[in-house]
Each structure stands twice: as structure tokens, then as C-alpha cells.
Design a protein around this motif. Structure first.
Motif, PDB file in Angstrom:
ATOM      1  N   ILE A 110       0.939  51.754  19.028  1.00 37.78           N
ATOM      2  CA  ILE A 110       1.547  52.317  17.825  1.00 37.78           C
ATOM      3  C   ILE A 110       1.859  51.165  16.875  1.00 37.78           C
ATOM      4  O   ILE A 110       2.568  50.223  17.241  1.00 37.78           O
ATOM      5  CB  ILE A 110       2.837  53.084  18.180  1.00 37.78           C
ATOM      6  N   ILE A 112       3.635  49.712  13.721  1.00 36.17           N
ATOM      7  CA  ILE A 112       4.790  49.912  12.841  1.00 36.17           C
ATOM      8  C   ILE A 112       4.862  48.716  11.905  1.00 36.17           C
ATOM      9  O   ILE A 112       4.941  47.568  12.352  1.00 36.17           O
ATOM     10  CB  ILE A 112       6.093  50.025  13.653  1.00 36.17           C
ATOM     11  N   ASP A 145       1.026  53.528  11.505  1.00 39.33           N
ATOM     12  CA  ASP A 145       1.541  54.778  12.089  1.00 39.33           C
ATOM     13  C   ASP A 145       2.935  55.082  11.557  1.00 39.33           C
ATOM     14  O   ASP A 145       3.275  56.238  11.303  1.00 39.33           O
ATOM     15  CB  ASP A 145       1.572  54.661  13.617  1.00 39.33           C
ATOM     16  N   TYR A 146       3.745  54.052  11.406  1.00 39.88           N
ATOM     17  CA  TYR A 146       5.097  54.199  10.888  1.00 39.88           C
ATOM     18  C   TYR A 146       5.416  53.012   9.985  1.00 39.88           C
ATOM     19  O   TYR A 146       4.852  51.928  10.165  1.00 39.88           O
ATOM     20  CB  TYR A 146       6.132  54.276  12.026  1.00 39.88           C
ATOM     21  N   CYS A 360       9.265  56.516  18.399  1.00 36.23           N
ATOM     22  CA  CYS A 360       7.835  56.543  18.087  1.00 36.23           C
ATOM     23  C   CYS A 360       7.000  56.751  19.354  1.00 36.23           C
ATOM     24  O   CYS A 360       6.024  57.501  19.346  1.00 36.23           O
ATOM     25  CB  CYS A 360       7.419  55.245  17.402  1.00 36.23           C
ATOM     26  N   ASN A 364       4.546  60.044  20.537  1.00 35.66           N
ATOM     27  CA  ASN A 364       3.110  59.745  20.668  1.00 35.66           C
ATOM     28  C   ASN A 364       2.744  59.465  22.134  1.00 35.66           C
ATOM     29  O   ASN A 364       2.028  58.527  22.449  1.00 35.66           O
ATOM     30  CB  ASN A 364       2.738  58.526  19.827  1.00 35.66           C
TER      31      ASN A 364
END
Length: 368
Positions: A110, A112, A145-146, A360, A364
């Protein structure tokens, strides 16, 4: 969690804000039992593979040979290496030279991204470079993703321009109250009888405006100008103000104990930054009980609120120097000190990052 931190020159900090944050957060996360990796330039002064339980990954960085273009290659090398590490979370600090490679991030991790400030507004860049940075910003927003915004102003900007949510997490600072006046001897200044200006030597940090005001003021208290002045802009400023003996260019200072003491014992601390979010040096000044005079903009006001004096011109700097003393404004100093303890302390900031990472991951679970 297995966490990879990319986008800095490395830890321990020898450069700037992101490096400082990476050092504090990485060591905090490692102390909580997470497996943390920080990517360092191959020529970083710290050459060991472990720093306070954080794994250091050195990657080749050709910036010293080819200049700014080398940053893109360094970021590519870091991202390529991250594909071998099976990270749960990749924290990408900034985007200016990395966003073109975002599609190469490992698919299972992920990503970020801390969006930093409005890099494309920096006046040191040409129009073409500013346009390229706007494209880089758009890529980072799209590919991450973020997103993390380090100020409410940046969060609002991302929402309005890209209609994308970001999580607001500021920078942090440690409250400082163990003063040591002996350090002042090294700089030949006395308690509350000197002023400070600390910034990278870049036009948008308004060193020129502040020093113009210093030159105009009747008050001739020494001012220590802290930052790497061995640059083209630094040479320009040193030449321009060479006849003013009370303007002292002392170079970069990285020792936090020295910096904190200088801020603590200063009369006025000038903060001229105009581009970016929550600036680390501003928080440190608040935490060091400095009386802050800041450039009048939303980023600075969002942090300092009513607990500072503001300027927008050299004339206003002149007026402040001629009329303002720290000893008469101790409530501002105390309010800022308490704001650090309440809202900007590192323990709180670091924990907010870990909580976001856990959220997160929970959202996910199919990624691993």
C-alpha cells in the motif's frame, strides 16, 4: 507491519524536514515492534546497516555527479529495490522526482504519499520546471493509494483541485526547556540580545525581505542567519548585505541542542517560509520558546494562529524590529509552547501515522 520509507536522503538527518521526520518516525515505529526500512543515499555520512533498530538500505544516488537529474535515478533505484522487500506499507515522502516511477511500486504494498508543500510554486524553478512539477503532483495524487497532508491548507488544496481526500497529519516537535547559555559564547551573542533567521537559501523563504528590513531598522541588534549560504543565492545575499556588520551569516547548523538553545535565547525568530505545509523548523521554534515573527500567509497562520507577529514587506520587518521585544510578549511564547505539547508532539504524530497504516491495511486485506 513491514514498512518502507522512501523519498529522503536518509537517516540520521543531515539535510532537512523529511529526513528529520523519517528519523523520528522510523525509530518510533521500530520501538513499537514494526519492521522498518529507510532508504539512504549511497554517500550518506551514516554507512552502517542498522540505526536504532531501523534497517538502512543504501541505494546509488548520482546527484553528486549530475545534479538534480540524479534525484530521479536515486528514486528509481529505491523503488526498484522496494520490489524485493515484501513491504506491507510504503511511505513515500514527497513526489517531485519519484512520481514518474509510481507505477513501478510493488503491487502488493500500500503506497501512502505525504504530499509535502506546493513544490511547483517555488520561485527557484523555471516556468517549464514548475509545469513539470504540477504534472508530478497530479501523478502522485492519481497513483498513490492514500495521501497525507501536513497542513490543513494542503488538505484543502488537494480536495479542491483533485477532489481527493487526504489525511491531515502535521509534523511534530519536542518541547525544549533544558537551556544552556554557554552555547551562546560560540556565536558571540548574549541572552535576548540577538535575533535569528533560519531557512534554506531560496527566494520563497524571504531571506531578502527580512534582511532588507533588518538593514532599514534603527535597531542594530545582531541577527544570526542560519542556513547553507554556499549557493548562488547565498552569495547574492552576502554581497548585498556585506556592509551591515550586525548581519552574520553563520552557515548551516544541524545540532538540535545548539539550534534549540539559539532559538530559546533569541529575541526575535524570523520565519519567512511561504511554500509548504507545517514547517518543521517553525514547530521547533515554538517548542523552543522563541518569539516568532512570520511571513503573513495561510500556512504560517494555520499553525501560529494569533500567537505571532506577521510581516509582508521589509517595511513591516523594520517596524517590528524597532518596536517588539520578546520580554513584552511572553504570552505568545507560552501559548506556542503549549500548542506543541497539545497538538504537535512527536508521540501523537507518530501514533497517528501508525493508526493510519493499520486502517489502510485493514481496508486492503486482499492486497497480501
Amino acid at each position: 507491519m513491514r514498512i518502507g520509507i522512501l523519498g529522503t536522503r536518509g537517516i540520521p538527518n543531515y539535510y532537512g524536514g523529511f529526513e528529520q521526520f523519517a528519523e523520528f518516525f522510523a525509530t518510533y515505529a521500530a520501538s513499537k515492534g514494526h519492521e522498518v526500512y529507510v532508504y539512504n543515499s549511497h554517500n550518506h555520512p551514516y554507512q552502517q546497516q542498522i540505526f536504532n533498530d531501523v534497517t538502512i538500505v543504501h541505494c546509488y544516488d548520482p546527484e553528486f555527479k549530475i545534479g538534480t537529474a540524479g534525484q530521479f535515478i536515486y528514486d528509481l533505484n529505491c523503488i526498484r529495490d522496494s520490489r524485493k522487500r515484501d513491504f506491507d506499507i510504503i511511505l513515500q515522502l514527497g513526489y517531485t522526482s519519484s512520481s514518474i516511477w509510481f507505477s513501478l511500486h510493488p503491487k502488493d504494498a500500500i503506497v501512502i504519499t505525504n504530499m509535502d508543500g506546493l513544490e511547483w510554486k517555488r520561485t527557484k524553478y523555471s516556468k517549464k520546471v514548475q509545469k513539470a512539477l504540477q504534472i508530478a503532483e497530479r501523478l502522485a495524487v492519481k497513483k498513490s493509494d492514500y495521501l497525507i497532508s501536513d497542513s490543513i491548507g494542503i488538505q484543502k488544496y488537494i480536495q479542491e483541485k483533485y477532489q481527493k481526500e487526504s489525511t491531515y497529519i502535521a509534523y511534530g516537535a519536542h518541547n525544549f526547556d533544558k537551556a544552556n547559555a554557554d552555547i551562546l559564547k560560540e556565536y558571540q551573542v548574549e541572552k535576548e540580545n540577538f535575533n535569528m533567521l533560519m531557512a534554506r537559501f531560496e527566494p520563497e523563504n524571504n531571506l531578502d525581505m527580512v534582511l532588507e528590513g533588518v538593514a532599514l531598522a534603527d535597531e542594530k541588534t545582531p541577527i544570526l542567519v542560519i542556513g547553507n549560504h554556499l549557493t548562488k543565492y547565498g552569495t547574492y545575499l552576502k554581497n548585498k548585505f556585506s556592509s551591515f556588520e550586525h548581519i552574520r551569516f553563520i552557515g548551516a547548523v544541524y545540532d538540535l541542542e545548539y539550534l534549540n538553545n539559539l532559538r530559546y535565547f533569541s529575541n526575535i525568530y524570523f520565519h519567512g517560509h511561504t511554500v509548504g505545509g507545517t514547517n518543521p523548523s517553525l514547530l521547533e521554534a515554538m517548542a523552543s520558546k522563541a518569539l516568532i515573527v512570520a511571513h503573513n500567509n495561510d500556512f504560517n497562520k494555520g499553525v501560529l494562529q494569533e500567537n505571532a507577529f506577521y510581516f509582508s514587506s521589509a517595511e513591516e520587518v523594520k517596524k517590528i524590529l524597532n518596536t517588539i521585544k520578546k520580554s513584552n510578549n511572553l504570552q505568545f511564547v507560552q501559548n506556542n509552547f503549549e500548542a506543541i505539547a497539545k497538538s504537535f508532539n512527536w508521540e501523537k504524530i507518530n501514533e497517528q501515522y501508525l493508526q493510519l497504516f493499520e486502517q489502510c491495511l485493514a481496508g486492503n486485506s486482499n492486497r497480501k
